[in-house]
Design a protein around this motif. Sequence first.
Motif, PDB file in Angstrom:
ATOM      1  N   GLY A   8       0.819  -1.205   0.000  1.00 54.58           N
ATOM      2  CA  GLY A   8       0.000   0.000   0.000  1.00 54.58           C
ATOM      3  C   GLY A   8       0.852   1.254   0.000  1.00 54.58           C
ATOM      4  O   GLY A   8       2.071   1.194   0.117  1.00 54.58           O
ATOM      5  N   GLY A   9       0.185   2.389  -0.143  1.00 56.92           N
ATOM      6  CA  GLY A   9       0.897   3.649  -0.125  1.00 56.92           C
ATOM      7  C   GLY A   9       0.044   4.788  -0.597  1.00 56.92           C
ATOM      8  O   GLY A   9      -1.166   4.638  -0.796  1.00 56.92           O
ATOM      9  N   LEU A  10       0.694   5.922  -0.780  1.00 57.75           N
ATOM     10  CA  LEU A  10       0.039   7.125  -1.291  1.00 57.75           C
ATOM     11  C   LEU A  10       0.312   7.226  -2.780  1.00 57.75           C
ATOM     12  O   LEU A  10       1.479   7.178  -3.206  1.00 57.75           O
ATOM     13  N   VAL A  11      -0.735   7.362  -3.553  1.00 48.16           N
ATOM     14  CA  VAL A  11      -0.580   7.414  -4.999  1.00 48.16           C
ATOM     15  C   VAL A  11      -1.539   8.450  -5.572  1.00 48.16           C
ATOM     16  O   VAL A  11      -2.617   8.693  -5.007  1.00 48.16           O
ATOM     17  N   GLN A  12      -1.161   9.066  -6.664  1.00 45.03           N
ATOM     18  CA  GLN A  12      -2.017  10.046  -7.315  1.00 45.03           C
ATOM     19  C   GLN A  12      -3.122   9.355  -8.095  1.00 45.03           C
ATOM     20  O   GLN A  12      -2.972   8.196  -8.507  1.00 45.03           O
ATOM     21  N   LEU A  21      -0.808   0.381  -7.964  1.00 43.31           N
ATOM     22  CA  LEU A  21      -0.110  -0.288  -6.875  1.00 43.31           C
ATOM     23  C   LEU A  21      -0.295  -1.788  -7.040  1.00 43.31           C
ATOM     24  O   LEU A  21      -1.284  -2.232  -7.629  1.00 43.31           O
ATOM     25  N   ARG A  22       0.629  -2.549  -6.498  1.00 45.62           N
ATOM     26  CA  ARG A  22       0.444  -3.988  -6.415  1.00 45.62           C
ATOM     27  C   ARG A  22       0.504  -4.392  -4.951  1.00 45.62           C
ATOM     28  O   ARG A  22       1.542  -4.232  -4.295  1.00 45.62           O
ATOM     29  N   LEU A  23      -0.602  -4.899  -4.477  1.00 47.99           N
ATOM     30  CA  LEU A  23      -0.684  -5.367  -3.110  1.00 47.99           C
ATOM     31  C   LEU A  23      -0.339  -6.849  -3.058  1.00 47.99           C
ATOM     32  O   LEU A  23      -0.677  -7.605  -3.967  1.00 47.99           O
ATOM     33  N   SER A  67      -5.425   2.512 -12.442  1.00 46.74           N
ATOM     34  CA  SER A  67      -6.377   3.609 -12.646  1.00 46.74           C
ATOM     35  C   SER A  67      -7.051   3.986 -11.335  1.00 46.74           C
ATOM     36  O   SER A  67      -8.283   4.108 -11.260  1.00 46.74           O
ATOM     37  N   LEU A  68      -6.231   4.161 -10.316  1.00 43.48           N
ATOM     38  CA  LEU A  68      -6.774   4.414  -8.990  1.00 43.48           C
ATOM     39  C   LEU A  68      -7.569   5.709  -8.930  1.00 43.48           C
ATOM     40  O   LEU A  68      -7.207   6.709  -9.565  1.00 43.48           O
ATOM     41  N   LYS A  69      -8.621   5.667  -8.143  1.00 47.40           N
ATOM     42  CA  LYS A  69      -9.505   6.807  -7.941  1.00 47.40           C
ATOM     43  C   LYS A  69      -9.508   7.185  -6.448  1.00 47.40           C
ATOM     44  O   LYS A  69      -9.253   6.334  -5.602  1.00 47.40           O
TER      45      LYS A  69
END
Length: 125
Positions: free
Chosen positions: A9-13, A18-20, A85-87
Amino acid sequence: QLQLVESGGGLVQPGGSLRLSCAASGFTLDYYAIGWFRQAPGKEREGVSCISSSGGNTNYADSVKGRFTISRDNAKNTVYLQINSLKPEDTAVYYCAAPSAPMGCSYSLEDYDYWGQGTQVTVSS
């Protein structure tokens, strides 16, 4: 001791990826379906994806279809969740879970007996 440990996990725009990972110790994942769940602040824990013991059957919640991909490497005793494509609405603590007996994919929390500690995913610009 049976244990699941999530990482990645982490902070992403927004729009990022990410790959969990969900690594098991104390037992072999080979015979078990694995579920990924998430819980956002103030909301109930919800299922986002699950994978059968062989990896041949996968399932995704409507909200993540086309963006999340679940996979497993039984040789490494690890299940992965690739999230693209994180939201901002994907922001949550992500958990993996395993049952104590072989079963098919399920999003019912009651079907799972072992849970990891969770990994935080934050999507923000």
